[in-house]
Design a protein around this motif. Sequence first.
Motif, PDB file in Angstrom:
ATOM      1  N   GLN A  99      63.770  82.042  44.284  1.00  0.00           N
ATOM      2  CA  GLN A  99      64.913  81.014  43.090  1.00  0.00           C
ATOM      3  C   GLN A  99      63.058  81.917  42.122  1.00  0.00           C
ATOM      4  OE1 GLN A  99      65.715  77.804  45.415  1.00  0.00           O
ATOM      5  NE2 GLN A  99      66.606  77.966  43.693  1.00  0.00           N
ATOM      6  N   THR A 100      62.141  81.871  42.665  1.00  0.00           N
ATOM      7  CA  THR A 100      60.904  82.568  42.157  1.00  0.00           C
ATOM      8  C   THR A 100      60.999  82.613  40.630  1.00  0.00           C
ATOM      9  OG1 THR A 100      59.885  83.236  43.987  1.00  0.00           O
ATOM     10  CG2 THR A 100      58.532  83.706  42.396  1.00  0.00           C
ATOM     11  N   THR A 101      61.488  83.427  40.198  1.00  0.00           N
ATOM     12  CA  THR A 101      61.806  83.731  38.883  1.00  0.00           C
ATOM     13  C   THR A 101      62.583  82.363  38.343  1.00  0.00           C
ATOM     14  OG1 THR A 101      62.506  85.836  39.644  1.00  0.00           O
ATOM     15  CG2 THR A 101      63.116  86.184  37.443  1.00  0.00           C
ATOM     16  N   GLU A 102      63.284  82.136  38.622  1.00  0.00           N
ATOM     17  CA  GLU A 102      63.761  80.844  38.356  1.00  0.00           C
ATOM     18  C   GLU A 102      63.112  79.228  38.464  1.00  0.00           C
ATOM     19  OE1 GLU A 102      67.432  79.236  40.213  1.00  0.00           O
ATOM     20  OE2 GLU A 102      68.550  78.250  38.575  1.00  0.00           O
ATOM     21  N   VAL A 103      62.177  79.506  38.967  1.00  0.00           N
ATOM     22  CA  VAL A 103      61.309  78.647  38.572  1.00  0.00           C
ATOM     23  C   VAL A 103      60.376  78.691  37.643  1.00  0.00           C
ATOM     24  CG1 VAL A 103      59.177  77.857  40.016  1.00  0.00           C
ATOM     25  CG2 VAL A 103      61.561  77.885  41.162  1.00  0.00           C
ATOM     26  N   ASP A 147      60.765  80.996  34.957  1.00  0.00           N
ATOM     27  CA  ASP A 147      61.433  80.531  33.680  1.00  0.00           C
ATOM     28  C   ASP A 147      61.321  79.749  32.983  1.00  0.00           C
ATOM     29  OD1 ASP A 147      61.028  83.241  33.729  1.00  0.00           O
ATOM     30  OD2 ASP A 147      63.767  83.765  33.771  1.00  0.00           O
ATOM     31  N   THR A 148      61.926  77.963  33.927  1.00  0.00           N
ATOM     32  CA  THR A 148      62.034  77.260  33.875  1.00  0.00           C
ATOM     33  C   THR A 148      60.890  76.068  33.873  1.00  0.00           C
ATOM     34  OG1 THR A 148      63.805  77.005  35.325  1.00  0.00           O
ATOM     35  CG2 THR A 148      62.989  75.088  34.807  1.00  0.00           C
ATOM     36  N   ASP A 150      73.927  73.049  29.084  1.00  0.00           N
ATOM     37  CA  ASP A 150      73.302  73.853  29.900  1.00  0.00           C
ATOM     38  C   ASP A 150      71.956  73.305  30.253  1.00  0.00           C
ATOM     39  OD1 ASP A 150      74.025  76.018  28.237  1.00  0.00           O
ATOM     40  OD2 ASP A 150      72.586  75.966  26.278  1.00  0.00           O
ATOM     41  N   SER A 207      71.764  73.644  34.422  1.00  0.00           N
ATOM     42  CA  SER A 207      70.612  74.964  34.902  1.00  0.00           C
ATOM     43  C   SER A 207      69.990  74.693  35.035  1.00  0.00           C
ATOM     44  CB  SER A 207      71.324  76.204  33.700  1.00  0.00           C
ATOM     45  OG  SER A 207      70.838  75.909  32.608  1.00  0.00           O
ATOM     46  N   ALA A 223      65.925  74.631  39.189  1.00  0.00           N
ATOM     47  CA  ALA A 223      64.476  75.364  39.591  1.00  0.00           C
ATOM     48  C   ALA A 223      63.895  73.893  40.175  1.00  0.00           C
ATOM     49  CB  ALA A 223      63.987  76.362  38.414  1.00  0.00           C
TER      50      ALA A 223
END
Length: 362
Positions: free
Chosen positions: A57-61, A63-64, A79, A82, A86
């Motif tokens: 989940q690193t990228t998702e975190v 980005d968020t 939205d 989503s 994160a």
Amino acid sequence: MSEIAGPAAAALSSLCPDDVIFLQSLPKAELHAHLNGSIPIKTILELAQQYSPSSAQTTEVADTIEKLKSGVILTEIFDFFSLMPAIYALTSTLEAVVTVTRAVLQSFLNPTGDGTESPQCAYLELRTTPRTTTHMTRERTYPATQAALIVSIDRRMSDLDVEECISLAIEMKNRGRRVVGIDVCGDPRSGDMRSFTRHLLRAKDAGLGLTVHIAESTRNTTEDSLALLSCRPDRLGHATFLSDELKALFFADIPQPGTECSSLSECFKISKRYKPCMEICLSSNLLCKTVVSLDAHHIRYYLKNDHPIVICTDDALPFRTSCLGEYSMLLAQPPLGLGLSRDDVARIAQMGMDAAFLRPRD
Ligand code: IMP
Ligand code: ZN
């Protein structure tokens, strides 16, 4: 307190210092604030720094976090949901839950941490969806007259999970913990509310207050709203798209439109004395684009019909707002605010205090 931005900040900055002092001095009840949506930005950034990059989940975190830092822009209400995975990744340990709970309580009740700044609100009902365990009422720093917990049921939960969370809430209440109510929240497109009603009624029977997110999007059907209304919640969250027919059917003193609804009325044996308090979250609705402008906001309808309302923040982290910011939108002149008088704003604040679950319910 975190910086605010967007419509609440614009309204607040348009007020004269005297008006700001007036709003700050009003005793306000914050009755619709989600724990994981209300984490101060500083706290979520600290948690993100400690986050182990071993997870998928690193990228998702990352980005968020970027979105939260620069200001979340939503195309539509869905939205919003989503952003949550994160945030949940960062608050998945007991230690993190304790940290964010402390930080959220402090941001509402003791913004500078040393009592030098007045609380955002006089009374806070913070809500959260239990994940694996519930640790919320560990917090004893704030007296029962100032803070309490609402257990949120997510619309995506299985029947078994709903049953378990309601039982947990009832048990905690019976043990004298500070659980005062049940909420139904989550993605408006999910869940069959007809299967929730027996659980919600059990919670009410046990003396818990009931609030539900209702008709929050155009995707919520009349059947969905009817199932929730059949439990006679004490308060309703958003209710943005509640049809005129349902409003006339359920709420006292609101004139019946031309539409025929006697069969529904009979079916639900509705008494005209039902007047649930509407939890109004102005920034949330504007930023999720379920309401196009303050002028078009359903708050006007409820004010006109003298229906009880309470002004709330919903999710201060993505919506970058505060209690003061939300109240500023009542007092500021159009188009930044509704241009209400101080007397009206004081009356609205009192309605909010009166709608708290803490009160002995009649
Ligand atoms: P939590 O219950 O403390 O984890 O707070 C975040 C959760 O609250 C989200 O995952 C959603 O399920 C719910 N939530 C927050 N804001 C809204 C909303 O505007 N509508 C419906 N559910 C919401
Ligand atoms: Zn909400």
